[in-house]
Structure formats: C-alpha cells, structure tokens
Motif scaffolding. Structure first.
Motif, short mmCIF file in Angstrom:
data_model
loop_
_atom_site.label_atom_id
_atom_site.label_comp_id
_atom_site.label_asym_id
_atom_site.label_seq_id
_atom_site.Cartn_x
_atom_site.Cartn_y
_atom_site.Cartn_z
N THR A 13 -4.17 2.73 -12.38
CA THR A 13 -4.17 2.58 -10.65
C THR A 13 -4.14 1.04 -11.25
OG1 THR A 13 -5.83 4.73 -10.42
CG2 THR A 13 -5.03 2.64 -8.90
N VAL A 14 -5.24 -0.03 -12.07
CA VAL A 14 -4.65 -1.03 -12.06
C VAL A 14 -3.51 -1.66 -12.49
CG1 VAL A 14 -5.32 -3.27 -13.39
CG2 VAL A 14 -6.98 -1.77 -12.50
N ALA A 52 4.54 0.96 -16.50
CA ALA A 52 3.12 -0.10 -15.93
C ALA A 52 1.63 0.19 -16.21
CB ALA A 52 3.66 -1.06 -15.08
N CYS A 53 1.89 1.57 -15.92
CA CYS A 53 1.35 2.33 -15.48
C CYS A 53 0.55 3.42 -17.46
CB CYS A 53 0.73 4.08 -14.92
SG CYS A 53 0.85 3.53 -13.29
N LEU A 54 1.27 3.19 -17.66
CA LEU A 54 0.90 3.52 -19.13
C LEU A 54 0.81 2.54 -19.78
CD1 LEU A 54 2.01 6.26 -21.05
CD2 LEU A 54 4.35 4.87 -21.55
N SER A 55 1.44 1.81 -20.06
CA SER A 55 0.90 0.27 -20.56
C SER A 55 -0.45 -0.06 -21.05
CB SER A 55 1.65 -0.74 -20.47
OG SER A 55 1.97 -0.91 -18.96
N ASP A 97 0.83 -0.91 0.11
CA ASP A 97 0.11 -0.33 -0.11
C ASP A 97 0.61 1.46 -0.09
OD1 ASP A 97 -2.28 -1.45 -0.07
OD2 ASP A 97 -3.03 -1.58 1.92
N ALA A 98 2.08 0.94 0.66
CA ALA A 98 3.39 2.40 0.52
C ALA A 98 3.35 2.99 -0.58
CB ALA A 98 3.61 2.31 1.75
N LEU A 99 4.02 1.53 -1.06
CA LEU A 99 4.46 1.64 -2.60
C LEU A 99 3.14 2.97 -3.55
CD1 LEU A 99 6.44 -1.28 -3.33
CD2 LEU A 99 7.32 0.52 -3.24
N ILE A 100 1.92 1.42 -3.45
CA ILE A 100 0.91 2.84 -4.61
C ILE A 100 0.79 3.68 -4.58
CG2 ILE A 100 -1.73 1.85 -4.92
CD1 ILE A 100 -1.09 -1.43 -4.19
N GLU A 101 0.36 4.06 -2.87
CA GLU A 101 -0.02 5.54 -2.14
C GLU A 101 1.26 5.88 -2.67
OE1 GLU A 101 -0.54 5.54 1.91
OE2 GLU A 101 -2.57 4.52 1.24
N SER A 102 2.39 5.62 -3.35
CA SER A 102 3.78 6.93 -3.26
C SER A 102 4.10 7.21 -4.61
CB SER A 102 5.13 6.16 -2.80
OG SER A 102 5.25 4.84 -3.59
N CYS A 103 3.42 6.42 -5.47
CA CYS A 103 3.25 6.80 -6.59
C CYS A 103 1.29 7.08 -7.08
CB CYS A 103 3.92 5.77 -7.76
SG CYS A 103 5.66 5.86 -7.15
N LEU A 104 0.99 7.47 -6.33
CA LEU A 104 -0.88 7.38 -7.00
C LEU A 104 -1.24 8.34 -7.98
CD1 LEU A 104 -2.47 6.03 -6.32
CD2 LEU A 104 -3.64 7.24 -4.42
N ALA A 105 0.05 9.82 -7.92
CA ALA A 105 -0.27 11.15 -9.02
C ALA A 105 -0.21 10.41 -10.39
CB ALA A 105 0.26 11.99 -8.31
N VAL A 106 0.78 9.57 -10.87
CA VAL A 106 1.58 8.83 -12.04
C VAL A 106 0.19 8.47 -13.15
CG1 VAL A 106 2.35 7.22 -13.22
CG2 VAL A 106 3.43 8.28 -11.40
N PRO A 107 -0.15 7.45 -12.23
CA PRO A 107 -2.07 7.28 -13.66
C PRO A 107 -3.02 8.83 -13.79
CG PRO A 107 -2.04 5.65 -11.41
CD PRO A 107 -0.70 7.02 -11.52
N TRP A 108 -3.28 9.41 -12.44
CA TRP A 108 -3.95 10.45 -13.25
C TRP A 108 -2.84 11.64 -14.09
CZ3 TRP A 108 -8.76 11.39 -11.79
CH2 TRP A 108 -8.75 10.24 -11.18
N PHE A 109 -1.53 11.97 -14.54
CA PHE A 109 -0.80 12.48 -15.02
C PHE A 109 -1.17 11.83 -16.27
CE2 PHE A 109 3.41 12.91 -16.63
CZ PHE A 109 3.65 14.35 -16.85
N LEU A 110 -0.53 9.72 -16.69
CA LEU A 110 -1.23 10.00 -18.05
C LEU A 110 -2.19 10.03 -18.55
CD1 LEU A 110 1.21 6.74 -17.07
CD2 LEU A 110 1.74 8.65 -18.65
#
Length: 140
Positions: free
Chosen positions: A73-74, A103-106, A39-52
């Motif tokens: 996010t998936v 991974a988010c980009l793909s 969960d900490a890993l996911i929360e640290s990069c949660l802005a990435v899917p929204w940016f993409l």
C-alpha cells in the motif's frame, strides 16, 4: 583514455504528476481536489497489494499477509503521486494499473526480503526483555 563519468542533472518535476501539482498549488479548494483525485486512484487499485501479499504468503507461510499488504500500500500511494498519465513506452500509454502493480510488487518484494517488515531498534528490544524479566520477578 577513458572518459570521466558525467552525472546528468536531475530531471525537472513533471507538472502532470500529483506530487508536482500539490507542491505548486496554494489554493485550499484546488488542493482538496487534487487530494481527492489521489485518493480515487489509490482506492481504484487497493486490491493489488493484497493480491500480491497473498501470492507471497502462499510461497512462504511464515510471512504476515497484513504486513506485506501494508508495504504494498505504501508503494501504491507513492505510485499515485508519481504516475505520469502522459508517459508512453513503445508508443503505448502506461496505465495507472500497470504502474501501481509494479510499484506495489517492488515494495512487497523488499518487505518479504527483510526479516522484520517493521524495524524495531535494538535498544527497544533490550528494554522489552528487561521489562518481562522484571514482570516475572514481580509475579513470583
């Protein structure tokens, strides 16, 4: 003479990945710690899917930013489970941010290529049409 294609056996799961550690863990307290790490890993990069998703919506306004961010996010969740902290490319370690971004980009690209991000089966679409026709008949 051609050589027959020989399939390689699948690689054994890396014990450093969160997915492998979760599968091997039986103690509930350790399991909770591993899930908290994920969960900490996911929360640290949660802005990435929204940016993409925002970048794709700027190029094509007909896409839904929320749907694309959900697909990203998936990809982020899968990246958190599969990422190997010991992996190196050209002698340099692969950080989680880099792995998560790709991974988010793909996943966002796959969602943007689809007509519908959330697949609705055809038989459910016909039921909805029949319901709306019956509702129109009842209203009149």
């Amino acid at each position: 003479m051609t050589r027959p294609y020989i399939r390689r056996p699948p690689a054994p799961p890396n014990p450093r990945t969160l997915r492998a550690r979760l599968a091997a863990c039986t103690d509930p307290a350790l399991r909770a710690g591993i899930l908290a790490e994920r969960d900490a890993l996911i929360e640290s990069c949660l802005a990435v899917p929204w940016f993409l998703a925002g970048k794709f919506v700027l190029k094509n306004p007909s896409l839904s930013r929320e749907d694309l961010a959900g697909a990203g996010t998936v990809g982020l969740i899968l990246a958190a489970e599969i990422w190997d902290p010991d992996k190196r490319i050209n002698g340099k370690p692969v950080t989680f941010n880099t792995y998560a971004y790709n991974a988010c980009l793909s996943h966002v690209i796959m969602a943007a290529k689809c007509d519908k991000v959330i697949h609705v089966p055809c038989h459910l679409l016909t039921v909805k049409v029949e319901q709306t026709e019956e509702q129109d008949r009842l209203i009149q």
